[in-house]
Design an enzyme around this catalytic site. Structure first.
Site, mmCIF file in Angstrom:
data_model
loop_
_atom_site.group_PDB
_atom_site.id
_atom_site.type_symbol
_atom_site.label_atom_id
_atom_site.label_comp_id
_atom_site.label_asym_id
_atom_site.label_seq_id
_atom_site.Cartn_x
_atom_site.Cartn_y
_atom_site.Cartn_z
ATOM 1 N N ASP A 223 -4.512 -0.370 -0.105
ATOM 2 C CA ASP A 223 -4.116 0.970 0.337
ATOM 3 C C ASP A 223 -4.997 1.403 1.521
ATOM 4 O OD1 ASP A 223 -2.656 3.623 -0.276
ATOM 5 O OD2 ASP A 223 -4.774 4.187 -0.244
ATOM 6 N N LYS A 227 -3.948 1.920 5.586
ATOM 7 C CA LYS A 227 -4.266 3.119 6.378
ATOM 8 C C LYS A 227 -4.998 2.731 7.662
ATOM 9 C CE LYS A 227 -4.415 6.110 2.342
ATOM 10 N NZ LYS A 227 -5.185 6.449 1.157
HETATM 11 N N1 LIG Z 1 -3.495 6.299 -3.559
HETATM 12 C C1 LIG Z 1 -3.816 6.907 -2.319
HETATM 13 C C2 LIG Z 1 -2.959 8.110 -2.127
HETATM 14 C C3 LIG Z 1 -3.015 8.613 -0.759
HETATM 15 O O1 LIG Z 1 -2.770 7.902 0.209
HETATM 16 C C4 LIG Z 1 -5.268 7.344 -2.297
HETATM 17 O O2 LIG Z 1 -5.843 7.380 -3.372
HETATM 18 O O3 LIG Z 1 -5.808 7.599 -1.211
#
Ligand SMILES: N[C@@H](CC=O)C(=O)O
Ligand SMILES: NC(=O)C1=CN([C@@H]2O[C@H](COP(=O)(O)OP(=O)(O)OC[C@H]3O[C@@H](n4cnc5c(N)ncnc54)[C@H](OP(=O)(O)O)[C@@H]3O)[C@@H](O)[C@H]2O)C=CC1
Ligand code: NA
Length: 369
Positions: A223, A227
């Site tokens: 994740d 980003k």
């Molecule tokens: N799972 C992600 C949600 C937001 O992008 C996080 O914890 O940052």
């Protein structure tokens, strides 16, 4: 008089529900004509695309005979339905579905704008990134995805403004995961002690709606990597895919091969307590140096280097002192010099993420009308 805008919303989970509540309170909201979850779709009947679905009360309204009900529709079918509406249309994708994200070009080429917190499409292979923006130009459609980084925090808009006004972004660094921020702030606080077990805090983050639908997507670092891929691309780097740089995973190797199904999530959460001692060791190692451990990321633009993983921080540092699910993102640029432009605040949770989606929707509506 402004022309009507028609809205299709896919995904009614934590973010989707909060988004619908915010939509219901908007003055001059676009007309909600399609609402889908994984196995059901609610539609305003064509060709009138009326009556619209009441955003605040869609669950009750779904029983009304005036609305059309269907099982899951294919992305192409949703695109065809929205493209035939008597006005411009916007798709709001509140899922984390990569397959829907791969269809954004189909929507955009038909002139349907896309607003989404779903990171998958923008951090997939670079060819999809290029296809999304080329298709938007071809269909004269808009793309907004502020909540893909830092939830509702103005991270992408800030970076885009820096780039568009000719500043030179040299480095972006910080804490990019609300879940990992919450986990480490709770499990290894900079002030005071905590006897919380790692697995219990993971369960709490899931309960609070901070994690991805599959919490392993947070714990494996993907994740955060997604980003950083999005930010690096906006900063001008051609990152080919989200795993084209090293990513430190916090998933115990023994649990790495569990299936990616709902049953796999349950097995993972059930077995995670067996590995609490491993994370306790990481915490203790930092403690012995008088520091705390945090999960961070950085992009060195000149060196074209992206890094994602654990690092130790002094207890009086800004990163060590974060609270709750806060993100902190520092932009180092030529104009800002040695003192970076810093964006900080809650980086996960339904309401704050939906705020970014709703604000994007407002911008899209203003530009389309
Ligand atoms: N799972 C992600 C949600 C937001 O992008 C996080 O914890 O940052
Ligand atoms: N939660 C957060 O703090 C943040 C989340 N995001 C992003 O927001 C998105 C949504 O997250 P969140 O609300 O927490 O996730 P949830 O798991 O709570 O909700 C996901 C929703 O999407 C639906 N869905 C999944 N696949 C499909 C599909 N193919 N067609 C139709 N509906 C589908 C699910 O349907 P069903 O109801 O039938 O299961 C569910 O309603 C994700 O992309 C996430 O990365 C971004 C920033 C922060
Ligand atoms: Na954001």
């Amino acid at each position: 008089m402004s022309s009507p805008i028609f809205l299709g919303v896919v995904g009614v989970g934590g973010v989707g529900t909060a988004f619908l509540q915010q939509l219901a309170r908007l003055p001059n909201a676009p007309q909600l004509v399609l609402l889908a979850r994984s196995s059901q779709t609610l539609l305003a009947p064509a060709p009138a695309y009326s009556p619209a679905i009441p955003a605040a009360d869609w669950a009750t309204a779904s029983a009304a005979p005036s609305l059309t009900k269907s099982g899951a529709l294919k992305a192409e079918e949703i695109a065809t339905y929205l493209a035939s509406a008597p006005g411009r249309a916007i798709l709001v994708d509140n899922t984390s579905d990569i397959n829907l994200a791969r269809q954004y070009p189909t929507f955009l080429k038909k002139g349907i704008s896309v607003v989404t917190p779903n990171k998958k499409g923008f951090s997939d292979d670079i060819s999809l990134w290029k296809d999304i923006f080329a298709s938007a130009a071809q269909g004269k459609a808009l793309v907004y995805h502020e909540s893909t980084v830092g939830a509702g925090l103005p991270v992408l808009s800030t970076l885009k403004d820096l780039v568009a006004t000719g500043d030179e972004v040299t480095r972006i660094e910080g804490v990019f995961s609300g879940t990992l921020s919450f986990l480490f702030n709770t499990f290894a606080p900079a002030s005071g002690a905590s006897d919380a077990q790692w697995s219990a805090v993971v369960a709490q983050a899931k309960e609070l709606g901070y994690t991805e639908p599959d919490p392993r997507d947070d714990l494996n670092g993907m994740d955060v990597a997604r980003k950083l891929t999005i930010l690096a691309r906006i900063a001008g780097l051609e990152v080919s895919k989200p795993d084209s740089f090293p990513i430190e995973s916090l998933i115990p190797s023994e649990l790495a091969s569990l299936p990616s199904s709902a049953d796999g999530i349950t097995q993972f959460m059930t077995r995670l307590p067996d590995f609490d001692a491993e994370m306790a060791k990481v915490k203790d190692t930092a403690e012995k140096q008088g520091k705390v451990v945090r999960y961070v990321g950085s992009i060195d633009v000149a060196a074209k280097a992206v890094k994602v993983g654990l690092q130790y921080f002094d207890k009086d540092s800004a990163i060590a002192g974060l609270k709750g699910s806060d993100n902190i993102i520092s932009f180092y640029t030529k104009r800002y010099g040695a003192n970076p432009l810093i964006v900080q605040g809650a980086g996960a949770g339904g309401d704050v993420t939906a705020m970014g989606v709703t604000a994007d929707l407002i911008k899209a509506v203003e530009r389309l009308q």
